[in-house]
Design an enzyme around this catalytic site. Structure first.
Site, PDB file in Angstrom:
ATOM      1  N   HIS B  94       0.847  -1.186   0.000  1.00 43.09           N
ATOM      2  CA  HIS B  94       0.000   0.000   0.000  1.00 43.09           C
ATOM      3  C   HIS B  94       0.888   1.243   0.000  1.00 43.09           C
ATOM      4  CE1 HIS B  94      -2.781   3.105   1.383  1.00 43.09           C
ATOM      5  NE2 HIS B  94      -3.714   2.340   0.840  1.00 43.09           N
ATOM      6  N   GLU B 142      -3.381   3.175  -7.506  1.00 39.76           N
ATOM      7  CA  GLU B 142      -3.842   4.367  -6.797  1.00 39.76           C
ATOM      8  C   GLU B 142      -2.824   5.489  -6.953  1.00 39.76           C
ATOM      9  OE1 GLU B 142      -6.127   3.335  -2.900  1.00 39.76           O
ATOM     10  OE2 GLU B 142      -4.109   2.541  -2.666  1.00 39.76           O
TER      11      GLU B 142
END
Lengths: 223, 223, 223, 223
Positions: B94, B142
């Site tokens: 992430h 992202e």
């Protein structure tokens, strides 16, 4: 909280101390604490912490807390989440999870604010003195080369313990010194306490023993 | 496992998704999955994972797993511990927990061995292509500058989604592309799916909403 | 720039390749390149790079560049500074300086912008494929367990080389595959080239040899 | 070496202090030291260090040194290489290059062995006290939020300087306290010295000034 001598059992990431086996091991620690009156604490993996804390009365420590406030920190260990999960404090800067100086200070201060226990791990006398300046509850000195070695620091490098005790006394006498690395028997622990340590931090010597219960009972038998 | 479109809600370290509130939020996700038939998964903090996994039927993901085998790795998240705690898979890399390339590969491979789901997060088309070469179940792209911004990637940078879908098709067509960053409404999600994404990874847009339930219902209303 | 086969000598941080001895070693590499016509490049330590680049004509690579723009990044290696100091390119993600995926991509792209050479190091076939997707000039695959071992990858794990060559061909055929780890003799290098590698990345086998010159001459004798 | 007050100019990774411009800036520092008699030191980027050290007589510091012995540490900054390149010491743990506690101790000790100067950067009074326990030549306290801000620590948070001076006196009175963050004028520096600092560590306030020479002359004009 600082009822000493204290025995802190770090569960690390051994399969022998994961999941159901973490619960069993914590329960053994509880029994030994009850039977002997020695203060014990356990430090299970993050994901095991909540159920361990539900299962025992002795203190439960996190193995690590990240220096972050609540918010966008995916994958981090938040102090508030540790507390909500039942943690009474945390190990900080373990040799297997070394932290930056500024982050150690952050977490020690955060633990103080949350009235949680802080145990900063260090690797020699100098870093022990530095850690003591941050004002944690405990500093646990562990020469890295002895961790998991079976050679107790209290025999191999007694001057690390006495040097740490002296250095801490000078820098911040309210901090208690623990020692770790290679500790597993009653003789090891007695030697550590005789050298001025107020307890021990240990792992594989107990976790991987044929009988962790017997190993723990032996460990605390001479103090 | 790969019933798509999938909605993955990353709980991050918000207080609004910690402890008891993690349980509530997971339960809302379960309800929305049941009511709408959309596949949902939640990624709570490490210390909340076990009790969340006990409370819901939908998939539960870890936010991070460390590239370590069982043993002496204090403070790390062990894959086996995640599995024992009820995790069905994990987020990997992430943007708030970036990993080294070799470690991403290690964890993706370990998830495959343990038959757990892997979702590798990436930041642009190039890294999405690289991640796809590792063969995870999902890549979630992202753009970091949009995370938590409220500006949906599907509107601000649609070419990141279509470029990722094209690149992944070329490198490894078995990998599914998700997108995240700024997604919160039904229109955002529909736009993402129309661009080729097989689902979304999101966090603050739902967690910090006045009513996470209503926000989730809106999110999945157009697919 | 991509005149192959290429031999890249990584000076690492050996005293045998530091300071004046870095200059000597670079000069030997220059001589061997001149005498044999084989394309050679050297990667000295940061602080030795400028004077090495002043002293030789062969290509000089940095050992690492940080993913930062000019500004407040004390202690980082800035791409522009490397270029000004005479670097023609850089190693990226060496096993002794592993980088995050997003950062590898950043540096590869920056090298492309600055028209500098990029050599991404990887540890197995999967990470080689992933690195190739980023479009560097070279990927150098080195199984970590063989680095510095004296056991050549071309003998011990030939399938790592052939697998890498195949994977790169599929993902991005413009990328050239090098191999490293344990390579030191002419036979090792010939085996590597026969397996499809377009050159080698090596260090201790040459640097610590009784005669680096003789070792290099032997290395390139069969290609 | 510890002729105080000392002014240390950290070149960071600004283009204004890279390559030829690093040489010019170092030369300006030399001139100002000669003209005013104030002790000055410069900390250029790794790759600029050797030529800067060849060009000036004032002390030259590395921006960072890695905690490694000679050997296989690609991309690291080796203490011996820094010394061979002309470094007289190093900054340690700058806020833009934070280090682990054990590594700070390692580098401070290594500098002592090599008779090189050590300047440990810290972020508040507590970490300053901790750093002092390691026995470096200098501790430079810089509240991170003021770095590059133009707001001088000596005005905004004078208690950080006085608190640091007091804490260091208690832990290890042989350590000298510097301060940084936002310092750029003669008034800023005078205020710092009046509060007990034995010098300043600064960067952008000088490097990005219209005339670094004038800015430096102003800086040292009141001490």
């Amino acid at each position: 909280m600082k009822d000493t001598p204290i025995v802190i059992l770090n569960f690390k990431t051994y399969l022998e101390s994961t999941g159901e086996r973490a619960l069993e091991l914590a329960s053994i620690c509880q029994d030994v604490a009850d039977e002997t009156g020695v203060n014990m604490a356990v430090a299970p993996q993050h994901m095991d912490l909540h159920r361990v804390s539900e299962a025992v009365e002795i203190q439960v420590l996190a193995q690590h807390i990240d220096p972050v406030d609540a918010g966008g920190h995916t994958g981090s260990v938040l102090a508030e989440c540790a507390r909500d999960s039942g943690a009474d404090g945390t190990l900080i800067n373990h040799s297997e999870k070394r932290m930056q100086l500024a982050d150690i200070e952050w977490v020690v201060s955060r633990m103080r604010e949350l009235e949680m226990m802080s145990v900063v791990c260090t690797n020699n006398v100098m870093t022990t003195a530095a850690a003591a300046a941050l004002g944690p509850d405990f500093v646990a000195v562990e020469p890295p080369e002895l961790i998991g070695s079976g050679i107790p620091v209290s025999k191999a490098e007694p001057e690390v313990i006495t040097g740490s005790v002296d250095a801490v006394k000078k820098v911040n006498p309210e901090v208690s010194v623990l020692c770790g690395a290679g500790i597993s028997t009653g003789d090891d622990m007695k030697a550590a306490v005789d050298l001025g340590a107020e307890g021990v931090l240990l792992a594989s010597g107990i976790i991987l023993a044929d009988s962790p219960r017997d190993a723990l009972l032996d460990l605390v038998s001479k103090v």
